[in-house]
Design a protein around this motif. Structure first.
Motif, mmCIF file in Angstrom:
data_model
loop_
_atom_site.group_PDB
_atom_site.id
_atom_site.type_symbol
_atom_site.label_atom_id
_atom_site.label_comp_id
_atom_site.label_asym_id
_atom_site.label_seq_id
_atom_site.Cartn_x
_atom_site.Cartn_y
_atom_site.Cartn_z
ATOM 1 N N HIS A 1 0.818 -1.201 0.000
ATOM 2 C CA HIS A 1 0.000 0.000 0.000
ATOM 3 C C HIS A 1 0.854 1.255 0.000
ATOM 4 N N ASP A 2 2.169 1.097 0.265
ATOM 5 C CA ASP A 2 3.081 2.227 0.181
ATOM 6 C C ASP A 2 3.790 2.299 -1.168
ATOM 7 N N VAL A 3 3.522 1.306 -2.022
ATOM 8 C CA VAL A 3 4.233 1.193 -3.285
ATOM 9 C C VAL A 3 3.351 1.683 -4.423
ATOM 10 N N GLN A 4 3.897 2.551 -5.243
ATOM 11 C CA GLN A 4 3.182 2.988 -6.434
ATOM 12 C C GLN A 4 3.652 2.127 -7.596
ATOM 13 N N GLN A 5 2.800 1.216 -8.014
ATOM 14 C CA GLN A 5 3.189 0.346 -9.104
ATOM 15 C C GLN A 5 3.132 1.128 -10.418
ATOM 16 N N ILE A 6 4.132 0.883 -11.243
ATOM 17 C CA ILE A 6 4.249 1.621 -12.497
ATOM 18 C C ILE A 6 3.748 0.732 -13.617
ATOM 19 N N ARG A 7 2.558 1.006 -14.083
ATOM 20 C CA ARG A 7 2.070 0.266 -15.234
ATOM 21 C C ARG A 7 1.005 1.113 -15.934
ATOM 22 N N PRO A 8 0.994 1.138 -17.262
ATOM 23 C CA PRO A 8 -0.019 1.903 -17.984
ATOM 24 C C PRO A 8 -1.358 1.197 -17.909
ATOM 25 N N PRO A 9 -2.463 1.920 -18.144
ATOM 26 C CA PRO A 9 -3.773 1.274 -18.113
ATOM 27 C C PRO A 9 -3.882 0.211 -19.194
ATOM 28 N N VAL A 10 -4.583 -0.873 -18.862
ATOM 29 C CA VAL A 10 -4.771 -1.942 -19.830
ATOM 30 C C VAL A 10 -5.885 -1.541 -20.776
ATOM 31 N N THR A 11 -5.578 -1.480 -22.039
ATOM 32 C CA THR A 11 -6.559 -1.036 -23.023
ATOM 33 C C THR A 11 -6.981 -2.158 -23.952
ATOM 34 N N GLU A 12 -6.485 -3.355 -23.686
ATOM 35 C CA GLU A 12 -6.862 -4.476 -24.527
ATOM 36 C C GLU A 12 -7.047 -5.707 -23.659
ATOM 37 N N ALA A 13 -7.650 -6.733 -24.242
ATOM 38 C CA ALA A 13 -7.886 -7.958 -23.488
ATOM 39 C C ALA A 13 -6.570 -8.576 -23.072
ATOM 40 N N PRO A 14 -6.541 -9.219 -21.869
ATOM 41 C CA PRO A 14 -5.297 -9.857 -21.418
ATOM 42 C C PRO A 14 -4.789 -10.860 -22.434
ATOM 43 N N ASN B 1 -1.746 -5.430 10.198
ATOM 44 C CA ASN B 1 -0.354 -5.715 9.831
ATOM 45 C C ASN B 1 0.061 -5.090 8.504
ATOM 46 N N GLY B 2 -0.848 -4.396 7.841
ATOM 47 C CA GLY B 2 -0.488 -3.724 6.602
ATOM 48 C C GLY B 2 -0.513 -4.588 5.368
ATOM 49 N N ASP B 3 -1.218 -5.724 5.410
ATOM 50 C CA ASP B 3 -1.352 -6.556 4.215
ATOM 51 C C ASP B 3 -2.049 -5.733 3.133
ATOM 52 N N PRO B 4 -1.431 -5.604 1.953
ATOM 53 C CA PRO B 4 -2.030 -4.753 0.911
ATOM 54 C C PRO B 4 -3.407 -5.218 0.469
ATOM 55 N N GLN B 5 -3.713 -6.494 0.664
ATOM 56 C CA GLN B 5 -5.033 -6.984 0.274
ATOM 57 C C GLN B 5 -6.124 -6.505 1.226
ATOM 58 N N HIS B 6 -5.747 -6.082 2.429
ATOM 59 C CA HIS B 6 -6.744 -5.709 3.434
ATOM 60 C C HIS B 6 -6.485 -4.328 4.049
ATOM 61 N N ALA B 7 -5.586 -3.565 3.455
ATOM 62 C CA ALA B 7 -5.229 -2.266 4.024
ATOM 63 C C ALA B 7 -6.421 -1.310 4.066
ATOM 64 N N ASP B 8 -7.392 -1.481 3.168
ATOM 65 C CA ASP B 8 -8.547 -0.584 3.106
ATOM 66 C C ASP B 8 -9.785 -1.161 3.790
ATOM 67 N N LEU B 9 -9.601 -2.145 4.655
ATOM 68 C CA LEU B 9 -10.741 -2.741 5.348
ATOM 69 C C LEU B 9 -11.496 -1.657 6.129
ATOM 70 N N PRO B 10 -12.810 -1.569 5.978
ATOM 71 C CA PRO B 10 -13.572 -0.488 6.633
ATOM 72 C C PRO B 10 -13.877 -0.786 8.096
ATOM 73 N N VAL B 11 -12.843 -0.763 8.940
ATOM 74 C CA VAL B 11 -12.998 -1.063 10.360
ATOM 75 C C VAL B 11 -13.460 0.198 11.089
ATOM 76 N N ASP B 12 -14.552 0.080 11.820
ATOM 77 C CA ASP B 12 -15.080 1.198 12.605
ATOM 78 C C ASP B 12 -15.053 0.801 14.077
ATOM 79 N N LEU B 13 -14.183 1.430 14.849
ATOM 80 C CA LEU B 13 -14.079 1.136 16.280
ATOM 81 C C LEU B 13 -14.666 2.242 17.131
ATOM 82 N N THR B 14 -15.396 3.151 16.490
ATOM 83 C CA THR B 14 -16.029 4.247 17.228
ATOM 84 C C THR B 14 -17.531 4.043 17.397
ATOM 85 N N CYS B 15 -18.091 3.061 16.723
ATOM 86 C CA CYS B 15 -19.544 2.874 16.739
ATOM 87 C C CYS B 15 -20.019 1.966 17.869
#
Length: 535
Positions: free
Chosen positions: A75-88, A270-284
């Protein structure tokens, strides 16, 4: 012929436009000049997507071990790749002409930031020299050694590779679905357990071997087929772990807010990039329920209850630390379906919970004493479990004389199985969990939980299920449903040649790092025993 090989290499390289490979190899001398050249090439917009490795200005300095340790999480890494404009396009190995497969291709190589696929006939020393001359900067092109692909860069993958590389005639490529290595050691161990992560030092030193290569950001079974790997390598070892997770089996557990699996929640802090954006709410809410009574469940409870200044001293992810800093959680229920003697956590984890300075155990010491007395014969023969029960009874007795209302609280709730969620008025968030009370049937540790029909609700606004991981098959191999893992004999996959397993995909999701090491060593020994037939 060499120039043709280069042309084929470039063609193969562009065949995986949608896949980014991260190769952690540097030049043999690990020079700064090589680092600058790699960074410059990686930033060049004219370099194809596959040919640009993620590069960091100050992180390719020798020794390589320091380089690997210092690479940021995804999540701290900016991957360098152009947008995919064609089928894989087809996979890299699938793009190699069938009549070229009789000679093993070198799958990928990072040359000053440009990842090339080299395939085809390199039959003589002269052709090798000509190819080396054509590929300027590739002084360390792989020798044509026997090759092994290891799928998974967790502990099992590294331990397997370490044993295999004791044979000087082997080359090992490790494929990892994340851009960085170490698997659950990196993303599954609690942030306040740095001693457990010390094994990373050993793994990093292994990566300095010129016969070792890590190819990250590649999911075998998605980006490249297992069949293609088996065609390109002399042997393949599957070490990709338990990718699935067991479910509670109650409606809404995956759809309502603030309901998470332990894999996702642990990955989040733990900063796993697959779950870094998990919407955890500990204030509710001020109450959390963790279903499961293993070490991971206690880790989660401890992280929720630890003083924030203590957490700040660990390597916990910053986004998680910020969320925990404003947390309202003051009560955690750790729920199990059987009794205290059947709990799966260890004395070490329980001792850490009891030592929390700002949280106290809520327990019925008399009930616990009665329950443990029912298993006195079993406990006489099981020293570790007896010491665990003694520690629990001591903690419960101490808790009964502590009434500081300012402290946070936690409890071990036994003989309960989740049956449903209680939702708030909006219908989209958790307000509680409904449990069925259980009785036990059978003998000793083999007892099963049987529902009594009596229900109980625990009000809570956060639910984390920690009931274990589950192995999943990838195309080309089958997980035995009864065993819970791939069927094998000392790591050799049943009915397959030159295919091996190590780690949880070999044993099922159980054990600790030490047991993983022994299992990986066994698999490596089996492969080396077969070398005269396989390699």
């Amino acid at each position: 012929m060499a120039s043709n090989a280069v042309a084929r290499a470039a063609e193969c390289s562009s065949a995986l436009n949608s896949t980014a490979l991260v190769d952690l190899q540097t030049s043999p001398d690990g020079s700064k000049r090589s680092s600058e050249r790699l960074n410059k090439r990686a930033a060049d917009p004219n370099v194809p997507a596959l040919g640009r490795s993620v590069a960091f200005e100050d992180e390719f300095e020798p020794p390589l071990a320091q380089s690997i340790k210092s690479i940021p999480r995804q999540h701290d890494v900016q991957q360098i790749r152009p947008p995919v404009t064609e089928a894989p396009k087809p996979s890299l190995l699938a793009s190699i002409e069938p009549n070229r497969m009789e000679h093993r291709p070198v799958l990928t190589k990072c040359i000053c930031g440009l990842t090339l696929a080299v395939a085809g006939n390199i039959e003589s020393r002269e052709e090798r020299k000509e190819l080396n001359d054509d590929l300027a900067g590739l002084e360390d092109l792989d020798r044509l050694l026997a090759s092994v692909a290891v799928v998974g860069a967790g502990p099992a993958g590294f331990y397997t590779a370490s044993q295999l590389l004791k044979n000087p005639d082997l080359r090992v490529d490790v494929f990892e679905q994340l851009p960085v290595p170490y698997g659950l050691v990196r993303y599954g161990v609690a942030p306040d357990h740095p001693d457990v992560k010390n094994v990373i030092q050993k793994f990093a030193s292994l990566a300095e071997s010129p016969a070792f290569r890590l190819i990250g950001n590649v999911t075998v079974g998605v980006d490249v087929a297992l069949a293609d790997l088996r065609a390109a390598y002399d042997a393949v070892v599957l070490c990709y772990g338990a990718r699935g997770e067991r479910k509670l089996g109650i409606p809404g557990e995956d759809s309502v807010s603030n309901s998470f699996s332990s894999r996702a929640f642990v990955g989040w802090y733990n900063g796993d990039p697959q779950h870094a954006d998990l919407p955890v709410d500990l204030t509710c809410t001020d109450t959390a329920v963790v279903v499961g009574q293993g070490n991971v469940a206690l880790d989660i409870a401890r992280i929720l209850l630890m003083p924030i200044d203590e957490l700040a001293k660990t390597d916990i992810a910053k986004h998680a630390l910020d969320t925990l800093a404003v947390s309202r959680i003051r009560r955690v229920h750790i729920v199990g379906r059987r009794g205290p003697v059947h709990a799966a956590f260890t004395s070490k984890e329980l001792r850490e919970m009891l030592a929390l300075p700002t949280a106290r155990l809520v327990a019925d010491a008399a009930w616990l004493a009665t329950q443990t007395s029912l298993y006195s014969d079993l406990l006489k023969k099981d020293r570790a479990r007896r010491r665990l029960m003694e520690l629990l009874l001591k903690g419960a007795s101490n808790a009964s004389v502590s009434h500081a209302e300012s402290l946070k609280r936690w409890s071990l709730d036994f003989l309960l199985s989740p049956r449903g969620l209680v939702l708030d008025k909006s219908g989209g968030a958790i307000a509680g969990v409904e449990f069925e009370m259980n009785a036990l049937s059978g003998e000793g540790l083999e007892q099963r939980a049987i529902g009594t029909g009596e229900l109980k609700q625990i009000a809570a606004g956060l639910l984390v299920s920690s009931v274990g991981y589950q192995n999943r098959a990838i195309e080309g191999v089958r997980v035995d449903s009864k065993l819970g893992h791939i069927a094998h004999s000392r790591g050799r996959v049943d009915g397959e040649a030159a295919l091996y397993v190590a780690g949880w995909i070999k044993t099922g999701p159980r054990g600790v790092i030490a047991s993983t090491m022994y299992e990986a060593f066994e698999t490596a020994e089996s492969l080396l025993e077969d070398a005269s037939h396989v390699l």
